[in-house]
Design an enzyme around this catalytic site. Structure first.
Site, mmCIF file in Angstrom:
data_model
loop_
_atom_site.group_PDB
_atom_site.id
_atom_site.type_symbol
_atom_site.label_atom_id
_atom_site.label_comp_id
_atom_site.label_asym_id
_atom_site.label_seq_id
_atom_site.Cartn_x
_atom_site.Cartn_y
_atom_site.Cartn_z
ATOM 1 N N GLY A 1 0.818 -1.203 0.000
ATOM 2 C CA GLY A 1 0.000 0.000 0.000
ATOM 3 C C GLY A 1 0.848 1.247 0.000
ATOM 4 O O GLY A 1 2.078 1.184 0.154
ATOM 5 N N PRO A 2 0.226 2.411 -0.158
ATOM 6 C CA PRO A 2 0.966 3.681 -0.179
ATOM 7 C C PRO A 2 1.625 3.962 1.167
ATOM 8 O O PRO A 2 1.270 3.357 2.183
ATOM 9 C CB PRO A 2 -0.124 4.722 -0.495
ATOM 10 C CG PRO A 2 -1.291 3.943 -0.981
ATOM 11 C CD PRO A 2 -1.221 2.597 -0.351
ATOM 12 N N PRO A 3 2.582 4.879 1.210
ATOM 13 C CA PRO A 3 3.212 5.247 2.488
ATOM 14 C C PRO A 3 2.194 5.841 3.451
ATOM 15 O O PRO A 3 1.295 6.582 3.049
ATOM 16 C CB PRO A 3 4.260 6.292 2.080
ATOM 17 C CG PRO A 3 4.502 6.069 0.624
ATOM 18 C CD PRO A 3 3.213 5.570 0.064
ATOM 19 N N GLY A 4 2.365 5.512 4.721
ATOM 20 C CA GLY A 4 1.548 6.134 5.747
ATOM 21 C C GLY A 4 0.198 5.505 5.993
ATOM 22 O O GLY A 4 -0.618 6.084 6.712
ATOM 23 N N VAL A 5 -0.084 4.315 5.418
ATOM 24 C CA VAL A 5 -1.396 3.696 5.647
ATOM 25 C C VAL A 5 -1.351 2.681 6.781
ATOM 26 O O VAL A 5 -2.366 2.038 7.066
ATOM 27 C CB VAL A 5 -1.932 3.029 4.361
ATOM 28 C CG1 VAL A 5 -2.165 4.066 3.288
ATOM 29 C CG2 VAL A 5 -0.984 1.943 3.850
ATOM 30 N N GLY A 6 -0.190 2.508 7.427
ATOM 31 C CA GLY A 6 -0.137 1.674 8.622
ATOM 32 C C GLY A 6 0.372 0.266 8.410
ATOM 33 O O GLY A 6 0.006 -0.630 9.181
ATOM 34 N N LYS A 7 1.214 0.041 7.410
ATOM 35 C CA LYS A 7 1.702 -1.320 7.153
ATOM 36 C C LYS A 7 2.625 -1.800 8.281
ATOM 37 O O LYS A 7 2.454 -2.902 8.805
ATOM 38 C CB LYS A 7 2.449 -1.356 5.819
ATOM 39 C CG LYS A 7 1.603 -0.958 4.618
ATOM 40 C CD LYS A 7 2.350 -1.096 3.318
ATOM 41 C CE LYS A 7 3.519 -0.128 3.216
ATOM 42 N NZ LYS A 7 3.102 1.289 3.201
ATOM 43 N N THR A 8 3.608 -0.969 8.647
ATOM 44 C CA THR A 8 4.559 -1.370 9.685
ATOM 45 C C THR A 8 3.879 -1.486 11.039
ATOM 46 O O THR A 8 4.122 -2.440 11.788
ATOM 47 C CB THR A 8 5.716 -0.355 9.757
ATOM 48 O OG1 THR A 8 6.336 -0.245 8.468
ATOM 49 C CG2 THR A 8 6.752 -0.782 10.771
ATOM 50 N N SER B 1 -3.790 3.282 -18.816
ATOM 51 C CA SER B 1 -5.133 3.683 -18.376
ATOM 52 C C SER B 1 -5.510 5.108 -18.763
ATOM 53 O O SER B 1 -6.630 5.538 -18.489
ATOM 54 C CB SER B 1 -5.248 3.531 -16.856
ATOM 55 O OG SER B 1 -4.349 4.384 -16.195
ATOM 56 N N LYS C 1 -7.846 5.859 -7.186
ATOM 57 C CA LYS C 1 -8.212 6.854 -8.194
ATOM 58 C C LYS C 1 -9.477 7.606 -7.798
ATOM 59 O O LYS C 1 -9.571 8.830 -7.994
ATOM 60 C CB LYS C 1 -8.388 6.172 -9.545
ATOM 61 C CG LYS C 1 -7.075 5.680 -10.157
ATOM 62 C CD LYS C 1 -7.279 5.011 -11.501
ATOM 63 C CE LYS C 1 -5.947 4.582 -12.105
ATOM 64 N NZ LYS C 1 -6.104 3.932 -13.419
#
Length: 818
Positions: free
Chosen positions: A370-377, A692, A735
């Site tokens: 996912g994008p940075p800052g979405v809480g993966k870590t 796209s 998007k």
């Protein structure tokens, strides 16, 4: 003292003997070994010829490596010499000859001959010496040269100085002194030749004196260096001898076991016996310990073995943390720390449920994308807390060396284990949760491919036998719970095949508000020492902060802006004695400064050829503006904006489709033939790629050629084929979030993506009118502000295609901007 004066005689023809790396001086006797054919013939000719009477002219070569020297390879000044002994034949067809230098000569010209080298030589006469007893400077110089030469003889240690110096002291002629000294010096051929060519006695003394002084300096430096090295070697030998003596004394007194070295050995033996090493590791440890006992503790190899044993014995062999999985507690932990992402949390709970049943990890490795800052870590940390395991994290971003994963072999200086083994030691258990962060940021170069090295680590069937290059024994990783994170799926296929991909999408505004209210603000208040009632922010101000000061899929920028607000609040409370700081829409700009972004539609007006597209990147979704202009030309299309190959092909396909159906879109073929289209995708410095944007490119070209503006509140995405079909795209949620941030009211997407709408949050569906299109004609009907009037094959107006206009306004042609 006598000073020589040369008297010149007439020239004479002499056989020439070129010399390699040697210069003969007058009055010097020297044996020579001659092997070149022409040189041997010259000697034989000099002996056999009655006109030469054993005389031969000796001259040095400029380059001693040349076998057959030409005249230009020889110096001009040489020495006439007498052959004083018969030639002695040697086994290798060479000859030995004894020569005696007589006087100098200068070559006038060389005489061609196939068998030997001859030259016409102007010989210097015998020296006539005149008395000049008042020349004090010359005598002082002569004595200085002899003294310096005496010092050189003592330093060079090649022969007894008196054997050389005594004969020179007996000589009174300056030139003869110079010749004798120069013949003994170990100097370059060019320097000796230079002395030979100088006729003035005083100048010759100066030159030879300078050369002697230089040689003395070199010999002095050599002697100093030799003494230094000898001293160091003796010191090392002395230390070794004393250490051996100390060992022997300690052994006799029984003190060896009580020393530091004894403590280290006892510690190693104790760990080997107490640690649950594998059979292979135990055998390796015992073998290396035996070697270590026999070594000098300060030797380099002993240091390497000691470091290796520390690493091997400090690993958590057989240590397992008792991790009891409580699914309800795990769900509570995930809900407390993470808002939304219900499907992701459900998948993690499913994974934990299976793990609880089977008691071992055999399922796939989870990869959170996912994008940075979405809480993966932070999600991985919550997983470790939920399963009761130790948490260790490796950042793989920028790693290009395979040894960072597998370790360096012990043969290298400063070698150590790879990051996997290092962090297993840090975890101090064999079953931690291991986070491989930023796994998509690894590279590869000549040192190897770390992604390939990870294949063994992440293979649940083979990581039980993981072998680090440094350890050289197997270490069991089968109980480790591996979780990876990535911003994109730009991974090698074999590595991706070993993991289960879990997508984490960006947050909506409502989700960001909830995350800020329930997670970020309480955490930041605690970090900044603010009490509950000392600081507050309204929901309206939060919305404005999200829209005007951040533009991201995650919440990192929002967290930084909130931290900035709280820092200013703490400062105001301490300096201005304010009891409470309240942040509202009216004073938000006072705290955060000028707005960083604009929130609203991508374009303020509906313009010709300007279309709003949608893009998906590693950092989330974004608006992609597409601009086109018409210029006189030959029917070509140009495109700029740092576009990738796939996007360039998509533009060509869209252009070909519109041009082939120009009559349907109400465009005369001549307009294409007589004009070029320049299509640009800002920002020019940002690379862009992907198919796209095809529907947006088609719409831009049709709008440009028909002079009909595109609705400013409509955005679109979709790949277009040469038949006009609109194909499915990826990253729909991101998007649509980007469209929502840009105040887009209508988004046109491919019909094939209708199934993906189930994943879209309800608030997005309520705020955006999503229209599904199967072909590009449907897209253009919705996007353009005016109806399209088709033309039949006879270029006559035949059809008027009505379209739905969202704003119910149709500007006049005079107000259209282009």
């Amino acid at each position: 003292m006598s000073i020589g004066r040369a008297v010149n005689f007439n020239s004479t023809v002499l056989p020439v003997l070129p010399l390699r790396d040697v210069v003969i001086f007058p009055n010097i006797m020297l044996p020579l070994f001659v092997g070149r054919e022409k040189s041997v013939h010259a000697l034989e000719y000099a002996i056999s010829s009655s006109s030469h009477q054993n005389e031969i002219f000796l001259i040095a070569q400029k380059d001693g490596s040349i076998d057959n020297p030409e005249p230009e390879n020889l110096y001009e000044v040489g020495v006439l010499a007498n052959i004083i002994q018969p030639l002695i034949k040697l086994p290798d067809n060479a000859v030995k000859v004894m020569i005696h230098g007589v006087r100098r000569g200068r070559v006038i010209e060389y005489i061609s001959s196939h068998t030997l080298l001859q030259a016409r030589v102007a010989l210097d006469g015998h020296y006539e010496y005149g008395e000049n007893e008042d020349n004090i400077d010359l005598e002082a110089l002569r004595r200085s040269v002899i003294d310096a030469f005496d010092n050189w003889c003592k330093l060079s240690k090649k022969s007894r100085p008196e054997i050389i110096i005594d004969p020179i002291d007996q000589v009174k002629e300056v030139n003869q002194i110079v010749d004798m000294i120069a013949s003994h010096l170990n100097i370059k051929v060019s320097d000796k030749q230079n002395i030979l060519e100088v006729y003035n006695p005083k100048e010759r003394l100066k030159k030879v004196f300078a050369l002697i002084e230089r040689e003395i300096s070199i010999l002095s430096a050599q002697n100093r260096l030799y003494k230094t090295i000898k001293s160091q070697v003796e010191s090392t030998q002395k230390v070794y001898y004393l250490n051996e003596q100390l060992k022997a004394i300690q052994k006799e007194l029984g003190e060896f076991e009580n020393g530091d070295e004894g403590n280290i050995l006892n510690e190693f033996e104790k760990k080997i016996n107490e640690t649950k090493l594998s059979e292979e590791a135990k055998e390796k440890a015992i073998t290396d310990l035996k070697r270590y006992k026999k070594m000098n503790p300060i030797s380099p190899e002993a240091t390497v073995i000691s470091s290796y044993l520390h690493w091997l014995l400090d690993l958590p062999w057989g240590k397992y943390k008792d991790a009891k999985i409580n699914l309800n507690a795990a769900k509570k932990i995930l809900d407390e720390n993470h808002y939304g992402i219900e499907k992701v949390k459900d998948r993690i709970i499913e994974f934990l449920a299976v793990l609880k049943r089977v008691k071992e990890i055999k399922g796939p490795i989870l990869c959170l994308v996912g994008p940075p800052g979405v809480g993966k870590t932070s999600l991985a940390k919550s997983m470790a807390k939920a399963v009761g395991r130790d948490f260790v994290r490796i950042s793989l971003g920028g790693i290009r060396d395979e040894s960072e994963i597998r370790g360096h072999r012990k043969t290298y200086i400063g070698s150590m284990p790879g990051k996997i083994i290092q962090h297993m030691k840090k975890a101090n258990s064999c079953n931690p949760l291991f986070l491989l962060d930023e796994i998509d940021k690894m590279g590869s170069d000549s040192r190897g491919d770390p992604a390939s090295a990870l294949l063994e680590v992440l293979d649940t069937e083979h990581n039980k036998h993981f072998t680090d290059h440094y350890l050289e024994v197997e270490f069991d990783l089968s109980s480790v719970m591996f979780v990876a994170t990535a911003n994109s799926l730009n991974l090698p296929h074999p590595l991706r095949d070993r993991m289960e991909i879990i997508q984490l999408s960006g947050y909506t505004e409502d989700e960001k508000i909830s995350i800020a209210t329930h997670h970020l603000i309480p955490k930041l208040k605690k970090e900044h020492g603010l009490h509950q009632k000392e600081w507050e922010i309204t929901n309206e101000a939060l919305y404005e902060l999200i829209r005007l000061y951040t533009r991201e899929s995650g919440v990192r920028s929002m967290e930084r802006e909130l931290a900035k607000l709280m820092r200013k609040a703490v400062k105001a409370i301490l300096t201005d004695k304010n009891k409470k700081i309240s942040v509202e829409t009216g004073n938000l700009q006072d705290y955060l400064g000028v707005r960083k972004y604009t929130f609203g539609i991508a374009e303020n007006e509906s313009l010709v050829g300007i279309v709003t597209g949608l893009a998906y990147t590693e950092t989330g979704g974004d608006i992609l503006m597409i601009e086109s202009v018409l210029i006189p030309g030959k029917g070509e299309i140009k495109y700029t904006g740092k576009l990738g190959e796939v996007m360039q092909e998509s533009i060509k396909a869209a252009y070909s489709y519109v041009r082939s159906n120009c009559l349907f879109f109400g465009i005369k073929p001549e307009k294409f033939q007589n004009n070029d289209i320049h299509l640009h995708v800002p920002e020019g410095a940002v690379p862009k790629d992907g198919p796209s944007a095809g529907s947006a490119v088609c719409t831009s070209i049709v709008s440009l050629m028909t002079n009909i503006p595109v609705n400013k509140s409509v955005a679109m995405t979709g790949e277009v084929t040469l038949r006009g079909r609109v194909l499915a795209i990826g990253g729909l949620r991101e998007k649509l979030l980007a469209a929502l941030r840009g105040s887009i009211k209508t988004v046109i997407i491919p019909s094939e993506n209708e199934k993906d709408m189930q994943e879209i949050p309800a608030n997005i569906k309520e705020e955006i009118n999503v229209i599904f299109a199967e072909n590009i004609d449907e897209v253009i009907k919705v996007a353009l502000m005016h109806p399209i009037t088709s033309i039949d094959d006879n270029n006559e107006i035949s059809v008027s295609t009505s379209i739905e206009n969202k704003d119910n306004t149709f500007p006049s042609s005079e107000t259209l901007k282009h």
